[in-house]
Write a protein that holds these residues in place. Structure first.
Motif, PDB file in Angstrom:
ATOM      1  N   TYR A 129      99.031  16.782  81.430  1.00  0.00           N
ATOM      2  CA  TYR A 129      97.950  16.182  80.652  1.00  0.00           C
ATOM      3  C   TYR A 129      98.257  14.709  80.374  1.00  0.00           C
ATOM      4  O   TYR A 129      99.391  14.334  80.067  1.00  0.00           O
ATOM      5  CB  TYR A 129      97.755  16.925  79.333  1.00  0.00           C
ATOM      6  CG  TYR A 129      97.159  18.305  79.495  1.00  0.00           C
ATOM      7  CD1 TYR A 129      95.923  18.481  80.114  1.00  0.00           C
ATOM      8  CD2 TYR A 129      97.835  19.433  79.015  1.00  0.00           C
ATOM      9  CE1 TYR A 129      95.378  19.744  80.270  1.00  0.00           C
ATOM     10  CE2 TYR A 129      97.291  20.701  79.170  1.00  0.00           C
ATOM     11  CZ  TYR A 129      96.063  20.850  79.798  1.00  0.00           C
ATOM     12  OH  TYR A 129      95.528  22.096  79.958  1.00  0.00           O
ATOM     13  N   ASP A 177     100.115  16.840  87.685  1.00  0.00           N
ATOM     14  CA  ASP A 177      99.744  18.085  87.020  1.00  0.00           C
ATOM     15  C   ASP A 177     100.313  18.153  85.603  1.00  0.00           C
ATOM     16  O   ASP A 177     101.010  19.092  85.226  1.00  0.00           O
ATOM     17  CB  ASP A 177     100.214  19.288  87.839  1.00  0.00           C
ATOM     18  CG  ASP A 177      99.525  20.579  87.387  1.00  0.00           C
ATOM     19  OD1 ASP A 177      98.422  20.497  86.813  1.00  0.00           O
ATOM     20  OD2 ASP A 177     100.100  21.662  87.617  1.00  0.00           O
ATOM     21  N   ARG A 225      95.919  16.016  84.808  1.00  0.00           N
ATOM     22  CA  ARG A 225      95.380  17.373  84.714  1.00  0.00           C
ATOM     23  C   ARG A 225      94.130  17.411  83.846  1.00  0.00           C
ATOM     24  O   ARG A 225      94.075  16.805  82.780  1.00  0.00           O
ATOM     25  CB  ARG A 225      96.443  18.297  84.113  1.00  0.00           C
ATOM     26  CG  ARG A 225      96.144  19.781  84.279  1.00  0.00           C
ATOM     27  CD  ARG A 225      97.310  20.605  83.758  1.00  0.00           C
ATOM     28  NE  ARG A 225      97.281  21.958  84.293  1.00  0.00           N
ATOM     29  CZ  ARG A 225      97.427  23.053  83.553  1.00  0.00           C
ATOM     30  NH1 ARG A 225      97.603  22.946  82.243  1.00  0.00           N
ATOM     31  NH2 ARG A 225      97.403  24.242  84.113  1.00  0.00           N
ATOM     32  N   ASP A 270      90.366  22.780  88.034  1.00  0.00           N
ATOM     33  CA  ASP A 270      91.222  22.276  89.109  1.00  0.00           C
ATOM     34  C   ASP A 270      90.397  21.875  90.327  1.00  0.00           C
ATOM     35  O   ASP A 270      90.732  20.910  91.029  1.00  0.00           O
ATOM     36  CB  ASP A 270      92.261  23.323  89.496  1.00  0.00           C
ATOM     37  CG  ASP A 270      93.355  23.487  88.445  1.00  0.00           C
ATOM     38  OD1 ASP A 270      93.442  22.624  87.539  1.00  0.00           O
ATOM     39  OD2 ASP A 270      94.102  24.475  88.522  1.00  0.00           O
ATOM     40  N   ARG A 276      90.310  27.531  84.372  1.00  0.00           N
ATOM     41  CA  ARG A 276      91.326  26.672  84.989  1.00  0.00           C
ATOM     42  C   ARG A 276      91.013  26.443  86.461  1.00  0.00           C
ATOM     43  O   ARG A 276      91.168  25.327  86.975  1.00  0.00           O
ATOM     44  CB  ARG A 276      92.705  27.307  84.808  1.00  0.00           C
ATOM     45  CG  ARG A 276      93.867  26.615  85.523  1.00  0.00           C
ATOM     46  CD  ARG A 276      93.901  25.116  85.367  1.00  0.00           C
ATOM     47  NE  ARG A 276      93.893  24.688  83.970  1.00  0.00           N
ATOM     48  CZ  ARG A 276      93.673  23.439  83.592  1.00  0.00           C
ATOM     49  NH1 ARG A 276      93.388  22.493  84.484  1.00  0.00           N
ATOM     50  NH2 ARG A 276      93.680  23.119  82.323  1.00  0.00           N
ATOM     51  N   TYR A 335      97.637  12.541  92.110  1.00  0.00           N
ATOM     52  CA  TYR A 335      97.395  13.534  91.069  1.00  0.00           C
ATOM     53  C   TYR A 335      98.707  13.943  90.412  1.00  0.00           C
ATOM     54  O   TYR A 335      99.727  14.157  91.081  1.00  0.00           O
ATOM     55  CB  TYR A 335      96.704  14.767  91.653  1.00  0.00           C
ATOM     56  CG  TYR A 335      96.476  15.860  90.630  1.00  0.00           C
ATOM     57  CD1 TYR A 335      95.483  15.730  89.675  1.00  0.00           C
ATOM     58  CD2 TYR A 335      97.277  17.001  90.610  1.00  0.00           C
ATOM     59  CE1 TYR A 335      95.265  16.716  88.716  1.00  0.00           C
ATOM     60  CE2 TYR A 335      97.080  17.997  89.663  1.00  0.00           C
ATOM     61  CZ  TYR A 335      96.071  17.846  88.717  1.00  0.00           C
ATOM     62  OH  TYR A 335      95.878  18.823  87.775  1.00  0.00           O
TER      63      TYR A 335
END
Length: 242
Positions: free
Chosen positions: A216, A214, A130, A198, A194, A212
């Motif tokens: 950190y 989501d 993220r 994204d 955000r 990916y």
């Protein structure tokens, strides 16, 4: 001047011959004017190979620890970052985060290219994590495009903890500039920040082919450490966050 010598006469030619970086999308980097290069982050050497393949200078915001190390390795690292015109920033959060943002904006307002790792730290496992919203704030406040950049196989050439890279071919894929001018004046809206972040991360996922996650990356590293695994090192700017 020393940056030019380092890149074109000393280190640069040897790296090009040894690693033969494969580059796609060079035409997406403007010949002049400010822009943010938002890259995935797989290896310490990302900050070396990306500037290597570009004609223009790229300034990265590097964690201040790189400039304060002790011993031969610490001094050598500090000298390299200084020679490469990297700027030290404090990543401790709060006012330090705002100071890092202002440092980045100063680079952009000088008409230069600013390199940012939206994940904030190296991926602990090769996946894409993220993004932090500092890239969005800089894009809106600086009124500049964001150019997504995917580093390919750099973690294989230099995994976390490995000092000397393995000689092998690496890649750099540069995407088309992302224009967020439609959000001008909305840099204080966290939902907008955000959304922009994204979108940048989606483009990085498409370019890199990474899975990916989501979450950190810093949180993933902490979980790995608690589980007894290796979370790797940290690099570049990880603030301001959402």
């Amino acid at each position: 001047m020393f940056y030019w010598v380092l890149k074109h006469l000393l280190v640069g030619p040897a790296l090009r011959v040894a690693f033969r970086p494969e580059v796609e999308g060079l035409e997406n980097v403007p010949a002049e004017g400010a822009a943010i290069l938002a890259s995935n982050h797989l290896s310490f050497s990302d900050s070396i190979f990306l500037p290597l393949v570009l004609d223009r200078r790229v300034t990265f915001l590097a964690k201040s620890d790189y400039f304060t190390g002790r011993g031969l390795k610490g001094r050598a690292t500090a000298k390299f970052f200084e020679a490469a015109r990297q700027l030290p920033v404090d990543r401790s959060g709060g006012r330090a985060s705002e100071a890092a943002l202002r440092t980045g904006l100063k680079v952009l307002r000088s008409g230069e290219l600013l390199g940012i790792y939206p994940e904030g730290t190296r991926s602990p496992d090769g996946r894409l994590y993220r993004g932090k919203t500092g890239v969005a704030r800089m894009a809106l406040e600086g009124r500049v495009p964001v150019i997504p950049v995917a580093m390919i196989d750099t973690e294989k050439a230099q995994p976390p903890g490995q000092v000397i890279p393995k000689v092998m071919r690496v890649g750099v894929r540069i995407g088309r500039p992302l224009d967020f001018s439609r959000y001008e004046g909305m840099e204080g809206d966290r939902f907008v920040l955000r959304s922009i972040t994204d979108e940048v991360m989606y483009e990085l996922m498409q370019l890199s082919g990474q899975e990916y996650v989501d979450v950190y990356a810093a949180s993933a590293k902490e979980a790995l450490k608690r589980a007894g695994g290796s979370g790797g090192g940290t690099s570049a700017v990880d603030r301001p966050a959402a």
